[in-house]
Design a protein around this motif. Structure first.
Motif, PDB file in Angstrom:
ATOM      1  N   UNK A 252     -25.895 -10.551  84.317  1.00  0.00           N
ATOM      2  CA  UNK A 252     -26.401  -9.261  83.849  1.00  0.00           C
ATOM      3  C   UNK A 252     -25.622  -8.089  84.439  1.00  0.00           C
ATOM      4  N   UNK A 253     -24.390  -8.365  84.932  1.00  0.00           N
ATOM      5  CA  UNK A 253     -23.527  -7.273  85.370  1.00  0.00           C
ATOM      6  C   UNK A 253     -22.983  -7.439  86.771  1.00  0.00           C
ATOM      7  N   UNK A 254     -22.078  -6.539  87.121  1.00  0.00           N
ATOM      8  CA  UNK A 254     -21.408  -6.566  88.419  1.00  0.00           C
ATOM      9  C   UNK A 254     -22.407  -6.326  89.553  1.00  0.00           C
ATOM     10  N   UNK A 255     -22.198  -7.035  90.664  1.00  0.00           N
ATOM     11  CA  UNK A 255     -23.066  -6.874  91.831  1.00  0.00           C
ATOM     12  C   UNK A 255     -22.217  -6.953  93.101  1.00  0.00           C
ATOM     13  N   UNK A 256     -22.719  -6.313  94.142  1.00  0.00           N
ATOM     14  CA  UNK A 256     -22.067  -6.421  95.447  1.00  0.00           C
ATOM     15  C   UNK A 256     -22.587  -7.654  96.170  1.00  0.00           C
ATOM     16  N   UNK A 257     -21.859  -8.033  97.235  1.00  0.00           N
ATOM     17  CA  UNK A 257     -22.308  -9.140  98.084  1.00  0.00           C
ATOM     18  C   UNK A 257     -23.697  -8.835  98.643  1.00  0.00           C
ATOM     19  N   UNK A 258     -23.904  -7.587  99.033  1.00  0.00           N
ATOM     20  CA  UNK A 258     -25.214  -7.195  99.570  1.00  0.00           C
ATOM     21  C   UNK A 258     -26.304  -7.344  98.514  1.00  0.00           C
ATOM     22  N   UNK A 259     -26.032  -6.891  97.272  1.00  0.00           N
ATOM     23  CA  UNK A 259     -27.011  -7.020  96.182  1.00  0.00           C
ATOM     24  C   UNK A 259     -27.414  -8.482  95.986  1.00  0.00           C
ATOM     25  N   UNK A 260     -26.415  -9.360  95.990  1.00  0.00           N
ATOM     26  CA  UNK A 260     -26.678 -10.788  95.768  1.00  0.00           C
ATOM     27  C   UNK A 260     -27.473 -11.379  96.927  1.00  0.00           C
ATOM     28  N   UNK A 261     -27.088 -11.004  98.153  1.00  0.00           N
ATOM     29  CA  UNK A 261     -27.807 -11.515  99.326  1.00  0.00           C
ATOM     30  C   UNK A 261     -29.262 -11.069  99.286  1.00  0.00           C
ATOM     31  N   UNK A 262     -29.490  -9.819  98.914  1.00  0.00           N
ATOM     32  CA  UNK A 262     -30.839  -9.291  98.820  1.00  0.00           C
ATOM     33  C   UNK A 262     -31.644 -10.045  97.759  1.00  0.00           C
ATOM     34  N   UNK A 263     -30.987 -10.375  96.653  1.00  0.00           N
ATOM     35  CA  UNK A 263     -31.653 -11.127  95.587  1.00  0.00           C
ATOM     36  C   UNK A 263     -32.015 -12.533  96.067  1.00  0.00           C
ATOM     37  N   UNK A 264     -31.096 -13.184  96.796  1.00  0.00           N
ATOM     38  CA  UNK A 264     -31.357 -14.523  97.330  1.00  0.00           C
ATOM     39  C   UNK A 264     -32.492 -14.481  98.353  1.00  0.00           C
ATOM     40  N   UNK A 265     -32.634 -13.351  99.034  1.00  0.00           N
ATOM     41  CA  UNK A 265     -33.657 -13.213 100.075  1.00  0.00           C
ATOM     42  C   UNK A 265     -34.933 -12.562  99.518  1.00  0.00           C
TER      43      UNK A 265
END
Length: 303
Positions: A252-265
């Protein structure tokens, strides 16, 4: 649960605590020579537990002839830091292929992606990792070993296997007589180790271990395993699953490493977030190398 167990004749498995969740195991081969495989964490509780356990099997620090380090993580080098003056033994370790990226360096690399209010807290916590690395970097190693070398352990020999991935310098030790693998952190029950520096190297290591006749794995964490092929497949499945979850998140679009980590958490800004930042960063490196993702102004996106 006993802290000392004789797992085969003349080989003892010692459970020692560490300041983070989970215990670490030290193996003692007590034959014509006294050999330690790894040395616990340098914390006072860990070393007190190790010394007590050694006494239980009739060993003093001055009796140790050699210590073999599977790698230089803090929970494996403790006695070398805490009892420098009491030890007079050979110390074997793998060659450090290159300096490992510390968590601090990884965070600095993605600093523009971190929210301002969280950046300093993250970097302060990660700076402790720098201190640990400084201790490990200056260990006194008497002999560096490489793949195929053998180490004599009192009338028997252990074969050195280079098993990088969890760390660049990681080695495992194979006893061809009993087909036991002293695996360090390379294989654990129910998946890969929580820290993997280089995922592609780690997968190559798993593929090499598939080819080895192994009856039992004596790991540094978790139970002894008599099903190393299943453990390998579980580790690979976990890595592939995380890759796929990242790919799904990026649809659903570009994400930062932080965005992805936050999503995983699950959106939680807590101590687990550091773990996920490191995990996601390593997986993004793998996906980038496989040309599945590309860099963007916001972070990364699918090709």
């Amino acid at each position: 649960m006993r802290n000392v167990e004789e797992v085969k004749e003349g080989v003892f498995r010692i459970r020692v605590p560490q300041p983070v969740p989970g215990d670490v195991f030290v193996y003692v081969i007590k034959k014509e020579k006294v050999t330690l495989i790894d040395a616990g964490h340098p914390s006072s509780d860990s070393q007190a537990s190790l010394i007590t356990a050694l006494k239980e099997i009739g060993i003093k620090l001055t009796d140790i002839d050699q210590i073999i380090l599977t790698h230089r993580d803090m929970d494996h080098i403790g006695a070398l830091l805490s009892h420098t003056n009491d030890l007079n033994c050979q110390v074997f370790a793998g060659y450090p292929a290159k300096k490992e990226p510390t968590l601090y360096e990884q965070l600095e690399g993605i600093r523009p992606q971190l929210p301002d209010q969280f950046t300093e807290e993250l970097l302060t916590k990660a700076s402790m990792d720098e201190i640990d690395f400084a201790h490990a970097e200056h260990l006194s190693i008497t002999e560096h070993v490489k793949h195929g070398d053998v180490i004599e352990v009192g009338g028997e020999y252990l074969e050195v296997l280079e098993t990088p991935g969890h760390s660049f310098d990681h080695i495992s030790l194979y006893d061809p007589g009993s087909q036991v693998l002293y695996g360090g952190d390379v294989l654990i029950e129910n998946g890969p180790p929580t820290k993997i520096i280089d995922l592609q190297q780690y997968l190559f290591t798993l593929d090499a271990l598939r080819q080895k006749d192994i009856k039992e794995v004596f790991p540094s964490h978790g139970p002894i395993m008599d099903h190393h092929l299943e453990a390998i497949e579980q580790a690979i499945a976990t890595i592939v699953d995380i890759d796929q979850k990242i790919i799904t998140c990026l649809k659903d679009g570009s994400k930062s490493c932080y965005d992805l980590a936050l999503q995983f958490n699950y959106g939680n800004v807590d101590e687990n977030l550091l773990f996920y930042i490191q995990l996601i960063s390593n997986h993004l490196n793998r996906l980038r190398d496989k040309d599945i993702i590309v860099e963007t102004d916001r972070g990364v996106s699918l090709q």
